[in-house]
Write a protein that holds these residues in place. Structure first.
Motif, short mmCIF file in Angstrom:
data_model
loop_
_atom_site.label_atom_id
_atom_site.label_comp_id
_atom_site.label_asym_id
_atom_site.label_seq_id
_atom_site.Cartn_x
_atom_site.Cartn_y
_atom_site.Cartn_z
N GLU A 76 0.82 -1.22 0.00
CA GLU A 76 0.00 0.00 0.00
C GLU A 76 0.85 1.26 0.00
OE1 GLU A 76 -3.74 1.96 2.49
OE2 GLU A 76 -2.63 0.27 3.33
N SER A 87 -5.43 -2.90 -6.24
CA SER A 87 -5.02 -1.51 -6.04
C SER A 87 -4.15 -1.00 -7.19
CB SER A 87 -4.27 -1.38 -4.72
OG SER A 87 -3.81 -0.06 -4.53
N ASN A 126 -6.65 -0.55 -10.21
CA ASN A 126 -7.77 0.38 -10.07
C ASN A 126 -7.49 1.60 -9.20
OD1 ASN A 126 -9.58 -1.31 -11.60
ND2 ASN A 126 -9.61 -2.68 -9.83
N GLY A 127 -6.34 1.59 -8.51
CA GLY A 127 -6.03 2.70 -7.62
C GLY A 127 -6.79 2.61 -6.31
N GLY A 128 -6.49 3.53 -5.42
CA GLY A 128 -7.19 3.56 -4.14
C GLY A 128 -6.63 2.56 -3.14
N THR A 129 -7.19 2.61 -1.94
CA THR A 129 -6.71 1.76 -0.85
C THR A 129 -7.79 0.82 -0.31
OG1 THR A 129 -7.27 3.44 0.82
CG2 THR A 129 -5.05 3.53 -0.15
N GLU A 130 -8.98 0.85 -0.92
CA GLU A 130 -10.07 0.03 -0.40
C GLU A 130 -9.72 -1.45 -0.37
OE1 GLU A 130 -14.84 -0.86 -1.17
OE2 GLU A 130 -13.69 0.32 -2.62
#
Length: 208
Positions: A101, A177, A180-184
């Motif tokens: 992350e 991640s 698609n990006g993001g940290t969810e």
């Protein structure tokens, strides 16, 4: 003891090349590496870089080795300072997700990405990547087995199954991640890992 200045400069050059090489490979793959490219980007002589690696394959192997050291420093070494059993296993999972992350490598997990690049190939580069992956998967299994032996997990917990699930969750979080990006995905993976470990721990007999 006096250190030869040429040796020191050579070591510094090699370190600079590998630092840039692992970053490139994490994004573009190991095939994106070339001695000429690295020499140009780092404003070094091509002959000097070639003298330290010899060939593209040797450069790729050196990058894998350097990335393994970085991975160990961020994920494995600090986890092994935790108490044995479930705390150590939990620390390993936590560190692994944080390493990906926080983009220690700009392309996410170096070994996930390069494994996808070389998984259907053969040769020394494939074998070096595969070994790092196997060693880490085996470490997860060893820590699950250790936690079970210490009574932190229930006797009915299947070591191979739990190890596979934890490994799969970490890999899935990285892949999602990066794409698609993001940290969810990391939050979901953390929750899934925690829930799975809690369930396995709840099945353990109470301490006496």
């Amino acid at each position: 003891m006096t250190v030869d200045g040429r040796v020191a400069r050579g070591d510094a050059t090699r370190a600079a090349v590998l630092e840039r090489a692992v970053d490139i490979a994490s994004v573009e793959g190991l095939d994106g590496l070339s001695i000429g490219r690295l020499a140009t980007e780092l404003e070094l002589s091509k002959s000097g870089v070639h003298a330290r690696f010899g060939s593209k394959e040797e450069l790729q192997l050196a990058a894998i080795s350097a990335a393994s050291v970085i991975f160990t420093e961020h994920v494995i070494t600090p986890a092994m300072t935790a108490p044995p059993g479930l705390p150590r296993l939990d620390a390993l999972c936590t560190n692994w997700l944080a390493y990906s992350e926080e983009r220690v490598f700009p392309g996410g997990c170096f070994f996930f990405n390069t494994a996808a690049e070389f998984d259907a190939r053969s040769g020394r580069v494939h074998d070096a990547i595969a070994k790092v992956g196997r060693d880490f998967a085996n470490l997860i299994t060893d820590l699950v087995r250790e936690a079970k032996k210490l009574g932190h997990l229930g006797s009915g917990v299947e070591v191979a199954q739990l190890s596979f699930e934890l490994h799969a969750l970490g890999r899935a979080a990285n892949a999602d991640s990066v794409m698609n990006g993001g940290t969810e995905a990391y939050e979901l993976a953390r929750d899934c890992m925690s829930s799975r470990l809690r369930a396995a721990a709840m099945s353990a007999p109470p301490a006496t």
